[in-house]
Design a protein around this motif. Sequence first.
Motif, mmCIF file in Angstrom:
data_model
loop_
_atom_site.group_PDB
_atom_site.id
_atom_site.type_symbol
_atom_site.label_atom_id
_atom_site.label_comp_id
_atom_site.label_asym_id
_atom_site.label_seq_id
_atom_site.Cartn_x
_atom_site.Cartn_y
_atom_site.Cartn_z
ATOM 1 N N ALA A 243 0.829 -1.192 0.000
ATOM 2 C CA ALA A 243 0.000 0.000 0.000
ATOM 3 C C ALA A 243 0.869 1.249 0.000
ATOM 4 O O ALA A 243 1.931 1.289 0.608
ATOM 5 C CB ALA A 243 -0.906 0.002 1.222
ATOM 6 N N ASN A 244 0.386 2.277 -0.686
ATOM 7 C CA ASN A 244 1.120 3.533 -0.697
ATOM 8 C C ASN A 244 0.531 4.522 0.301
ATOM 9 O O ASN A 244 1.057 5.599 0.490
ATOM 10 C CB ASN A 244 1.138 4.133 -2.092
ATOM 11 N N LYS A 245 -0.585 4.153 0.921
ATOM 12 C CA LYS A 245 -1.219 4.990 1.920
ATOM 13 C C LYS A 245 -1.770 4.109 3.032
ATOM 14 O O LYS A 245 -2.307 3.041 2.781
ATOM 15 C CB LYS A 245 -2.352 5.807 1.303
ATOM 16 N N LEU A 246 -1.621 4.590 4.263
ATOM 17 C CA LEU A 246 -2.121 3.875 5.428
ATOM 18 C C LEU A 246 -3.028 4.815 6.205
ATOM 19 O O LEU A 246 -2.616 5.913 6.583
ATOM 20 C CB LEU A 246 -0.956 3.413 6.307
ATOM 21 N N VAL A 247 -4.270 4.396 6.424
ATOM 22 C CA VAL A 247 -5.220 5.158 7.220
ATOM 23 C C VAL A 247 -5.426 4.396 8.526
ATOM 24 O O VAL A 247 -5.781 3.222 8.512
ATOM 25 C CB VAL A 247 -6.563 5.339 6.482
ATOM 26 N N ILE A 248 -5.182 5.071 9.639
ATOM 27 C CA ILE A 248 -5.308 4.456 10.955
ATOM 28 C C ILE A 248 -6.354 5.225 11.744
ATOM 29 O O ILE A 248 -6.260 6.448 11.884
ATOM 30 C CB ILE A 248 -3.960 4.478 11.713
ATOM 31 N N LYS A 249 -7.338 4.501 12.260
ATOM 32 C CA LYS A 249 -8.340 5.105 13.142
ATOM 33 C C LYS A 249 -8.065 4.588 14.543
ATOM 34 O O LYS A 249 -8.178 3.395 14.802
ATOM 35 C CB LYS A 249 -9.748 4.739 12.702
ATOM 36 N N VAL A 250 -7.691 5.487 15.424
ATOM 37 C CA VAL A 250 -7.420 5.096 16.809
ATOM 38 C C VAL A 250 -8.606 5.544 17.665
ATOM 39 O O VAL A 250 -8.991 6.707 17.655
ATOM 40 C CB VAL A 250 -6.072 5.641 17.323
ATOM 41 N N THR A 251 -9.201 4.581 18.354
ATOM 42 C CA THR A 251 -10.367 4.844 19.194
ATOM 43 C C THR A 251 -9.997 4.887 20.669
ATOM 44 O O THR A 251 -10.774 5.356 21.491
ATOM 45 C CB THR A 251 -11.443 3.757 18.994
ATOM 46 N N ALA A 252 -8.831 4.389 20.998
ATOM 47 C CA ALA A 252 -8.406 4.253 22.395
ATOM 48 C C ALA A 252 -7.546 5.440 22.808
ATOM 49 O O ALA A 252 -6.806 6.012 22.011
ATOM 50 C CB ALA A 252 -7.616 2.965 22.570
ATOM 51 N N GLY A 253 -7.643 5.748 24.076
ATOM 52 C CA GLY A 253 -6.802 6.784 24.669
ATOM 53 C C GLY A 253 -6.193 6.236 25.944
ATOM 54 O O GLY A 253 -5.759 5.084 25.995
ATOM 55 N N ALA A 254 -6.236 7.025 26.997
ATOM 56 C CA ALA A 254 -5.707 6.582 28.288
ATOM 57 C C ALA A 254 -6.502 5.401 28.847
ATOM 58 O O ALA A 254 -6.005 4.665 29.691
ATOM 59 C CB ALA A 254 -5.713 7.739 29.277
ATOM 60 N N ASP A 255 -7.714 5.193 28.330
ATOM 61 C CA ASP A 255 -8.543 4.081 28.785
ATOM 62 C C ASP A 255 -8.014 2.723 28.329
ATOM 63 O O ASP A 255 -8.310 1.698 28.937
ATOM 64 C CB ASP A 255 -9.988 4.262 28.300
ATOM 65 N N ALA A 256 -7.253 2.702 27.250
ATOM 66 C CA ALA A 256 -6.642 1.469 26.715
ATOM 67 C C ALA A 256 -5.264 1.844 26.183
ATOM 68 O O ALA A 256 -5.053 1.933 24.970
ATOM 69 C CB ALA A 256 -7.518 0.849 25.631
ATOM 70 N N PRO A 257 -4.316 2.102 27.084
ATOM 71 C CA PRO A 257 -3.037 2.681 26.687
ATOM 72 C C PRO A 257 -2.224 1.853 25.692
ATOM 73 O O PRO A 257 -1.555 2.421 24.830
ATOM 74 C CB PRO A 257 -2.288 2.871 28.007
ATOM 75 N N GLU A 258 -2.274 0.528 25.788
ATOM 76 C CA GLU A 258 -1.479 -0.268 24.848
ATOM 77 C C GLU A 258 -2.010 -0.140 23.421
ATOM 78 O O GLU A 258 -1.240 0.020 22.478
ATOM 79 C CB GLU A 258 -1.417 -1.725 25.281
ATOM 80 N N ARG A 259 -3.329 -0.207 23.250
ATOM 81 C CA ARG A 259 -3.905 -0.040 21.910
ATOM 82 C C ARG A 259 -3.602 1.351 21.365
ATOM 83 O O ARG A 259 -3.260 1.516 20.205
ATOM 84 C CB ARG A 259 -5.425 -0.261 21.931
ATOM 85 N N CYS A 260 -3.717 2.340 22.226
ATOM 86 C CA CYS A 260 -3.450 3.712 21.820
ATOM 87 C C CYS A 260 -1.998 3.863 21.361
ATOM 88 O O CYS A 260 -1.726 4.380 20.274
ATOM 89 C CB CYS A 260 -3.738 4.656 22.989
ATOM 90 N N TRP B 2 -6.523 9.055 12.269
ATOM 91 C CA TRP B 2 -7.801 9.601 12.722
ATOM 92 C C TRP B 2 -7.940 9.396 14.222
ATOM 93 O O TRP B 2 -7.822 8.277 14.720
ATOM 94 C CB TRP B 2 -8.952 8.905 11.994
ATOM 95 N N LEU B 3 -8.216 10.478 14.944
ATOM 96 C CA LEU B 3 -8.426 10.443 16.385
ATOM 97 C C LEU B 3 -9.924 10.405 16.646
ATOM 98 O O LEU B 3 -10.654 11.341 16.309
ATOM 99 C CB LEU B 3 -7.813 11.677 17.047
ATOM 100 N N THR B 4 -10.384 9.300 17.244
ATOM 101 C CA THR B 4 -11.796 9.136 17.543
ATOM 102 C C THR B 4 -11.944 8.637 18.974
ATOM 103 O O THR B 4 -10.974 8.170 19.581
ATOM 104 C CB THR B 4 -12.473 8.141 16.576
ATOM 105 N N GLY B 5 -13.148 8.700 19.503
ATOM 106 C CA GLY B 5 -13.360 8.228 20.868
ATOM 107 C C GLY B 5 -12.421 8.928 21.841
ATOM 108 O O GLY B 5 -12.190 10.130 21.750
ATOM 109 N N GLU B 6 -11.865 8.165 22.754
ATOM 110 C CA GLU B 6 -11.007 8.739 23.794
ATOM 111 C C GLU B 6 -9.695 9.312 23.271
ATOM 112 O O GLU B 6 -9.078 10.151 23.920
ATOM 113 C CB GLU B 6 -10.743 7.711 24.892
#
Length: 120
Positions: free
Chosen positions: A2-19, A39-43
Amino acid sequence: MANKLVIKVTAGADAPERCSQAFTVAAVAVASGVEVSLWLTGESAWFALPDRAAQFELPHSAPLPDLLDAVLAGGRVTLCTQCAARRDITEQDVIEGVRIAGAQLFVSEIMPDGVQALVY
């Protein structure tokens, strides 16, 4: 590949490893020359605000402010419109370089050929 990667992160301090994983993948992809849209979503919406990333702590991980700076320097960071509204975050509140946009733009980013999307 892929020449482009889109990442949607839904986790914040509530799920630090995923974030942390999302930001790490985004920063490594930028360093590798991949076009990145984070993309910053949710926490994770809170990280669009100045100094919020500095409050994030996770042992044995790269500092979140450094990862965010790397993505801002070489990629694109977008805060979800609805997530921003639910938190009373406006365009005037966010870090320079962060845009606020909605699902229509997200869909347009993930639809072209050669785009990979990840959700954390």
